[in-house]
Enzyme design. Sequence first.
Site, PDB file in Angstrom:
ATOM      1  CB  SER A   1      -4.359  -7.041   4.736  1.00  0.00           C
ATOM      2  OG  SER A   1      -4.274  -5.517   3.600  1.00  0.00           O
TER       3      SER A   1
ATOM      4  CE  LYS B   1      -1.317  -9.955  -3.601  1.00  0.00           C
ATOM      5  NZ  LYS B   1      -2.642  -9.822  -2.448  1.00  0.00           N
TER       6      LYS B   1
ATOM      7  CG  HIS C   1      -2.049  -1.155   1.158  1.00  0.00           C
ATOM      8  ND1 HIS C   1      -1.807  -2.311   2.517  1.00  0.00           N
ATOM      9  CD2 HIS C   1      -2.667  -1.372   0.753  1.00  0.00           C
ATOM     10  CE1 HIS C   1      -2.970  -2.685   2.129  1.00  0.00           C
ATOM     11  NE2 HIS C   1      -3.373  -2.099   0.881  1.00  0.00           N
TER      12      HIS C   1
HETATM   13  P1  AMP Z   1      -6.641  -3.967  -0.487  1.00  0.00           P
HETATM   14  O1  AMP Z   1      -6.280  -3.368   0.888  1.00  0.00           O
HETATM   15  O2  AMP Z   1      -5.915  -5.381  -0.336  1.00  0.00           O
HETATM   16  O3  AMP Z   1      -8.129  -3.853  -0.832  1.00  0.00           O
HETATM   17  O4  AMP Z   1      -5.610  -3.155  -1.577  1.00  0.00           O
HETATM   18  C1  AMP Z   1      -5.816  -1.734  -1.764  1.00  0.00           C
HETATM   19  C2  AMP Z   1      -4.669  -1.682  -2.909  1.00  0.00           C
HETATM   20  O5  AMP Z   1      -3.301  -1.738  -2.676  1.00  0.00           O
HETATM   21  C3  AMP Z   1      -5.125  -2.187  -3.973  1.00  0.00           C
HETATM   22  O6  AMP Z   1      -5.083  -1.347  -5.117  1.00  0.00           O
HETATM   23  C4  AMP Z   1      -4.336  -3.478  -4.095  1.00  0.00           C
HETATM   24  O7  AMP Z   1      -3.674  -3.861  -5.260  1.00  0.00           O
HETATM   25  C5  AMP Z   1      -2.692  -2.831  -4.203  1.00  0.00           C
HETATM   26  N1  AMP Z   1      -2.123  -3.524  -2.834  1.00  0.00           N
HETATM   27  C6  AMP Z   1      -2.526  -5.136  -2.079  1.00  0.00           C
HETATM   28  N2  AMP Z   1      -1.124  -5.565  -1.807  1.00  0.00           N
HETATM   29  C7  AMP Z   1      -0.664  -5.239  -2.750  1.00  0.00           C
HETATM   30  C8  AMP Z   1       1.222  -5.578  -3.225  1.00  0.00           C
HETATM   31  N3  AMP Z   1       1.518  -6.977  -1.904  1.00  0.00           N
HETATM   32  N4  AMP Z   1       2.360  -4.758  -3.990  1.00  0.00           N
HETATM   33  C9  AMP Z   1       0.982  -3.516  -4.761  1.00  0.00           C
HETATM   34  N5  AMP Z   1      -0.032  -3.298  -4.200  1.00  0.00           N
HETATM   35  C10 AMP Z   1      -0.807  -3.704  -3.730  1.00  0.00           C
END
Ligand code: AMP
Length: 283
Positions: A185, A148, A36
């Site tokens: 997460s 991801k 993030h």
């Molecule tokens: P989330 O909180 O999991 O919904 O993710 C929020 C944003 O962060 C989304 O655009 C995900 O694709 C991105 N994200 C989550 N994990 C990663 C990672 N390991 N590397 C890059 N972006 C990520």
Amino acid sequence: MQVFDTVAGLQAHLAPLRPTQTIGLVPTMGALHAGHLALVAQARAECACVVASIFVNPTQFNNPADLKHYPRTLAADLALLQTAGCQVVFAPTEAEMYPHPPTLQLAFGELEQRLEGAHRPGHFNGVGLVVSKLFHQVQPHVAYFGQKDLQQCLVVQQLVRDLAFPLQLRRCPTVREADGLAMSSRNRRLGPAERLVAPRLHQSLQQVVQNVQQGSPVAQAVAQARAWLEQSGPFTVEYLEVADTEQLRPVAQLAAGQTYAVLAAAQLGPVRLIDNVLFQAGG
Ligand code: AMP
């Protein structure tokens, strides 16, 4: 850093900035990690005002247990965002985000029939709803998403095209732990033994790339990697596929010079892991 939990407060703050400052939006569900923060860093490099949203969006969870156990760490998230130089955080309650139960159904055609869409019914409808709301509420010039979640990136791209949202999308590379595990997460719910084998999901994707680049037929490379993964730990593989990078259509034969994705999802203990890698087919 300003933190808002209402749309009205957020908009009152952003409205006077919008004419002169580029606003970048980083939508998240919190429990933040370096993946993030890489999105925030890219937004910081391109935008005068970076807005991170933190909202565990119930409409995108098809599994109630996953929603119930999703990590919520707001105080730690705010500290990380402050250090990362984020200017604005929008962390609404469920009632603020969904004052009425949503009735709109978003469909994304064939893209939604495959992979995450096929295994998580209704998931992309929920993603489309919350991302549309955030785009209206924040009205960013640029929005940042992680590779991801490649299929999510493509769904959001389709959403922006179909509904003419006046913004640019950026896709940021996947950030990994030192052993290759894609940061997520949900990883904090892995037990120590599960955490030890978790990087094998990424290794199975790398095996597919290596084998097809050395001339193995796609189906054979995929079957081998899937069998290896299921033997190498308590993984239940939902899918492991080679696909094109536009509509994620399954690919049986590679054309030299073209870029493809290998994507996988597997259950490991209490956690459903997803990952993907892109590669360019050799000659
Ligand atoms: P989330 O909180 O999991 O919904 O993710 C929020 C944003 O962060 C989304 O655009 C995900 O694709 C991105 N994200 C989550 N994990 C990663 C990672 N390991 N590397 C890059 N972006 C990520």
